[in-house]
Design a protein around this motif. Structure first.
Motif, PDB file in Angstrom:
ATOM      1  N   ILE A 121       0.847  -1.204   0.000  1.00  0.00           N
ATOM      2  CA  ILE A 121       0.000   0.000   0.000  1.00  0.00           C
ATOM      3  C   ILE A 121       0.879   1.249   0.000  1.00  0.00           C
ATOM      4  CG2 ILE A 121      -1.608   1.365   1.430  1.00  0.00           C
ATOM      5  CD1 ILE A 121      -3.003  -0.943   0.199  1.00  0.00           C
ATOM      6  N   GLN A 122       1.916   1.243   0.847  1.00  0.00           N
ATOM      7  CA  GLN A 122       2.770   2.424   0.961  1.00  0.00           C
ATOM      8  C   GLN A 122       3.464   2.749  -0.362  1.00  0.00           C
ATOM      9  OE1 GLN A 122       6.489   2.313   3.318  1.00  0.00           O
ATOM     10  NE2 GLN A 122       5.652   4.097   4.345  1.00  0.00           N
ATOM     11  N   ALA A 127       4.079   5.841  -5.355  1.00  0.00           N
ATOM     12  CA  ALA A 127       4.106   5.991  -6.809  1.00  0.00           C
ATOM     13  C   ALA A 127       3.092   7.040  -7.253  1.00  0.00           C
ATOM     14  CB  ALA A 127       3.817   4.650  -7.476  1.00  0.00           C
ATOM     15  N   ILE A 128       1.969   7.121  -6.549  1.00  0.00           N
ATOM     16  CA  ILE A 128       0.925   8.061  -6.963  1.00  0.00           C
ATOM     17  C   ILE A 128       1.202   9.466  -6.432  1.00  0.00           C
ATOM     18  CG2 ILE A 128      -1.553   8.581  -6.891  1.00  0.00           C
ATOM     19  CD1 ILE A 128      -2.021   5.561  -6.458  1.00  0.00           C
ATOM     20  N   TRP A 129       1.525   9.566  -5.143  1.00  0.00           N
ATOM     21  CA  TRP A 129       1.607  10.885  -4.509  1.00  0.00           C
ATOM     22  C   TRP A 129       3.031  11.407  -4.325  1.00  0.00           C
ATOM     23  CZ3 TRP A 129      -2.481   7.631  -3.073  1.00  0.00           C
ATOM     24  CH2 TRP A 129      -3.761   8.174  -3.252  1.00  0.00           C
ATOM     25  N   GLY A 130       4.019  10.513  -4.420  1.00  0.00           N
ATOM     26  CA  GLY A 130       5.390  10.967  -4.199  1.00  0.00           C
ATOM     27  C   GLY A 130       5.671  11.140  -2.726  1.00  0.00           C
ATOM     28  N   PRO A 131       6.943  11.340  -2.380  1.00  0.00           N
ATOM     29  CA  PRO A 131       7.324  11.336  -0.970  1.00  0.00           C
ATOM     30  C   PRO A 131       7.132  12.651  -0.224  1.00  0.00           C
ATOM     31  CG  PRO A 131       9.251  11.446  -2.358  1.00  0.00           C
ATOM     32  CD  PRO A 131       8.083  11.431  -3.280  1.00  0.00           C
ATOM     33  N   VAL A 230       3.121  10.144   2.824  1.00  0.00           N
ATOM     34  CA  VAL A 230       3.053   8.697   2.701  1.00  0.00           C
ATOM     35  C   VAL A 230       3.766   8.014   3.881  1.00  0.00           C
ATOM     36  CG1 VAL A 230       3.795   6.805   1.211  1.00  0.00           C
ATOM     37  CG2 VAL A 230       2.871   8.874   0.207  1.00  0.00           C
ATOM     38  N   PHE A 231       4.706   8.740   4.497  1.00  0.00           N
ATOM     39  CA  PHE A 231       5.504   8.126   5.562  1.00  0.00           C
ATOM     40  C   PHE A 231       5.008   8.462   6.969  1.00  0.00           C
ATOM     41  CE2 PHE A 231       8.456   8.875   1.983  1.00  0.00           C
ATOM     42  CZ  PHE A 231       8.695   7.564   1.669  1.00  0.00           C
TER      43      PHE A 231
ATOM     44  N   GLN B  38      14.692  16.513  -4.907  1.00  0.00           N
ATOM     45  CA  GLN B  38      13.743  17.303  -5.685  1.00  0.00           C
ATOM     46  C   GLN B  38      12.303  16.913  -5.393  1.00  0.00           C
ATOM     47  OE1 GLN B  38      15.501  16.780  -9.767  1.00  0.00           O
ATOM     48  NE2 GLN B  38      17.210  16.426  -8.380  1.00  0.00           N
ATOM     49  N   SER B  39      12.114  16.050  -4.390  1.00  0.00           N
ATOM     50  CA  SER B  39      10.739  15.611  -4.174  1.00  0.00           C
ATOM     51  C   SER B  39      10.350  15.317  -2.735  1.00  0.00           C
ATOM     52  CB  SER B  39      10.466  14.364  -5.021  1.00  0.00           C
ATOM     53  OG  SER B  39      11.366  13.345  -4.656  1.00  0.00           O
TER      54      SER B  39
END
Lengths: 305, 399
Positions: A121-122, A127-131, A230-231, B38-39
């Motif tokens: 899930i994480q 992949a969708i929202w980025g870190p 996400v974290f 960058q992210s």
């Protein structure tokens, strides 16, 4: 004095979140004797889904930035509902893929499989929202409310109020209604419950759905205070699990008590020495485990061989 | 049947010859790596601002015929703000991509984690964003130090912040609140040492975790210690939460912060009203000259929400300095380029014209004379001036 009051408020807000997630651990544990170790990742996923929901409702697209006027109460509520429903469905999926195949087999396969489910899930969310962290302003505004000289954010009051209301509702449902009795019966003895005509699989699936939804709820409640990412889940889930252990994993009220207790300990110790917060929490857990292994309100279950 | 009547063998032959062609071209190119977040972390905006300026600089170099008649190729990597990832990228850039130089690192902690790699492998590095004092100093005593910087420098920004704090505080009641990362703690150490040069001892030095969101307990202690001026040493998200906690306990002392607060995360977390309370150290602004304005517009095409223009300007100038050194050395050999960097002069940059910016002992392209104080105003950062800033003389900038 004001400082202590300030710490109490911070502790209660934090504790409310721990309590909600701890309750999720309690629900699945009491019905299936398993826990979802991916609860933190579900929490994070629920939060980013809800934040994106608010963005989409505000017409900002998936990766916009939210201004305070974008976060209205109804957008927040609708997103909350979406996230709770999606998380409920994820909970069902979790049960069928990562828990059910291992129930009754003994061993700890479900520990690994729920952990793995969480990581899947994480990474999907990554992949969708980025870190990066997403900032979501509180729907109630950012004006500090003064109570006895200490400052509280409206969102913190919402966190405490919402978590207490949800817990009271769940507590009433569990103790007073037929479905609650069914859940407790399943928890007590599956075979006897089946013989009494209770649809045990349905009850268990329900338990996982509720457990995951609670994580989603907790996530969106805390996001305006901490930012969403996400974290964000792991540390919350770890504390919530600790809260459940301290309060008693098999007692819903114990889990809530544990949550608030941990939140308060954390902020009170912070008042004294910020770096001792985590140390004191885990010392407390070890202490409780030694003195009362079943938790403060837990009941000792005699394992019959 | 000839070999070429078979479509498969044609494809294979074509692929083989293409591979040969590609590697032949690559051998000619000069490769410069870019390694920065960058992210992910609070410095991602800084890294992104640098990234587009990096590409702009390379585009400009190639338009002018490349370096030594060779094409320049930029290799861009995102370290996600994580030191292990940053180390891995550094190895990859040097060992696999065989870059001739590296520009980068937005996070000081990441740079400090890989410093030894380019130093051992003799690859010049231009740090264009990270600010930790130690970055250019750790290998200053080696025969050749391969680490150069065109950015804010912690020790230098501390000199400016402390000079202001000492004048602003009545009775020299200054507290330091730093995040618990290598960056924050290094800065807290710098600030304590510089305060000592002013014969001031901080009333309290407190810290917070980089992920903390409630600093009320630390701030309560700072208030009880009687501080009327607080220096926050952290990046934008942490500072934002500190400001929010200050509002909660109704304690708004004179608050000074670092250059990292250029990131728009600060007003987004603290709200624009609170963000304006923080006085921060800045290096350069878009309105300082025509070149800066043009670069800002170019970067904004790819990154419309740019607020960290300083990172763009510094990264652009870093690439230009590397190019000038390669030309001067007439080589891309790391050892020769590093030595040439210590000799280059008259290099036209966006921030200024660099006349002998580096020497054997000083690898800082910018210094406290290039810095000033600034403040958020709505959605942009503007220069901050008051009676105290005007009264600061070079003698006050102890470091």
């Amino acid at each position: 004095m004001v400082a202590i009051l300030q710490a109490v408020f911070s502790g209660l807000a934090l504790g409310g979140i721990y309590a909600l997630v701890a309750l999720g651990f309690n629900i699945t544990h009491s019905t299936t004797k398993t826990l979802n170790f991916g609860q933190g990742e579900l929490l994070a996923a629920g939060t980013v889904i809800a934040v994106s929901g608010v963005m989409l409702l505000a017409g900002k697209g998936m990766h916009g930035t939210l201004d305070p006027q974008d976060v209205t109460l109804w957008r927040y509520a609708v997103s909350l509902l979406i996230s709770v429903v999606v998380l409920g469905l994820l909970g069902v999926l979790l049960y069928y893929t990562a828990v059910r195949p291992f129930i009754g087999l003994g061993g700890l396969s479900w520990v690994m499989s729920t952990l793995g489910f969480g990581i899947i899930i994480q990474n999907t969310a990554l992949a969708i929202w980025g870190p990066s962290a997403m900032v979501i302003p509180s729907p109630l505004g950012d004006n500090v409310i003064r109570i006895g000289g200490a400052g509280v954010l409206p969102q913190e009051i919402l966190v405490v109020a919402a978590s207490v209301v949800v817990m009271l509702c769940l507590d009433t449902v569990m103790r007073k209604t037929k479905i609650g009795k069914a859940v407790r019966a399943v928890a007590h003895n599956k075979n006897a419950a089946t013989l009494m005509g209770i649809n045990v699989p349905a009850v268990v699936v329900l338990a996982f759905a509720i457990s995951s939804s609670l994580a989603g709820l907790a996530g969106l409640l805390i996001a305006p205070i901490t930012t969403a990412s996400v974290f964000m889940g792991l540390s919350i889930a770890l504390k919530a699990f600790s809260a459940a252990i301290v309060g008693g994993l098999n007692n819903a009220r114990g889990c809530m008590l544990g949550g608030f207790l941990l939140g308060l300990v954390e902020s009170m110790v912070g008042l004294w020495h910020a770096e001792l917060r985590e140390i004191s929490i885990f010392m407390l857990i070890i202490l409780v485990l030694v003195l009362k292994p079943e938790g403060l309100l837990g009941t000792r279950v005699a394992e019959k061989v | 049947m000839s070999a070429f009547s078979n479509p498969k063998s044609v494809a294979v032959a074509l692929a083989v010859s293409l591979c040969g062609l590609v590697s032949a071209v690559h051998a000619q190119d000069i490769k410069i790596g870019y390694n920065a977040d960058q992210s992910a972390s609070g410095t991602a905006e800084l890294g992104t601002a640098g990234r587009w300026a990096f590409e702009a600089a390379i585009e400009d170099l190639n338009k002018a015929g490349g370096i030594l008649g060779r094409k320049v190729v930029g290799i861009i990597r995102d370290d996600l703000g994580a030191p292990p990832k940053s180390i891995q990228i550094m190895n990859e850039l040097i060992d696999n991509e065989k870059v001739d130089a590296v520009v980068g690192s937005a996070n000081s902690g990441n740079a400090l984690a890989w410093l030894h790699i380019p130093q051992q492998k003799k690859v010049p590095v231009m740090v264009s964003i990270a600010t930790a004092t130690e970055i250019t100093r750790r290998y200053a005593k080696e025969p050749q130090n391969y680490l150069f910087r065109v950015s804010m420098v912690d020790r230098e920004q501390v000199a400016l912040l402390v000079a202001y704090a000492v004048k602003a505080s009545k009775g020299q009641k200054i507290a330091i609140l730093a995040d618990s990362t290598g960056y924050g703690q290094g800065g807290a150490r710098d600030a304590t040492e510089v305060l000592a040069l002013h014969n001031v001892k901080p009333v309290l030095v407190e810290k917070y975790g980089p992920k903390d969101t409630d600093m009320t307990s630390q701030l309560t202690k700072i208030r009880e210690a009687g501080a009327d001026t607080v220096i926050i040493y952290g990046i934008a998200d942490g500072s934002g939460h500190v400001l929010r906690s200050m509002e909660k306990i109704d304690y708004l002392p004179t608050t000074l912060g670092t250059w990292g607060n250029l990131s728009s995360l600060l007003p987004r977390i603290a709200g624009s009203k609170l963000a304006e309370h923080l006085i921060l150290a800045a290096s350069t602004t878009e309105d300082s000259n025509a070149k800066a304005k043009a670069l800002g517009e170019r970067v904004r095409k790819n990154f419309p929400t740019l607020t960290t223009f300083a990172c763009s300007a510094q990264t652009y100038d870093s690439v230009m300095l590397l190019a000038a050194a390669m030309k001067l050395a007439n080589s891309t050999d790391g050892e020769k380029v590093a030595a040439a960097l210590e000799q280059v002069s008259g290099v036209q940059g966006v921030i200024k014209t660099y006349d002998k910016p580096f020497s054997k002992t000083d690898h800082e392209g910018l210094g406290v004379a290039d810095f000033y104080l600034a403040r958020w105003k709505g959605s942009s950062v503007v220069r901050y001036q008051d009676a105290i800033t005007r009264s600061i003389t070079p003698a006050d900038l102890k470091r």
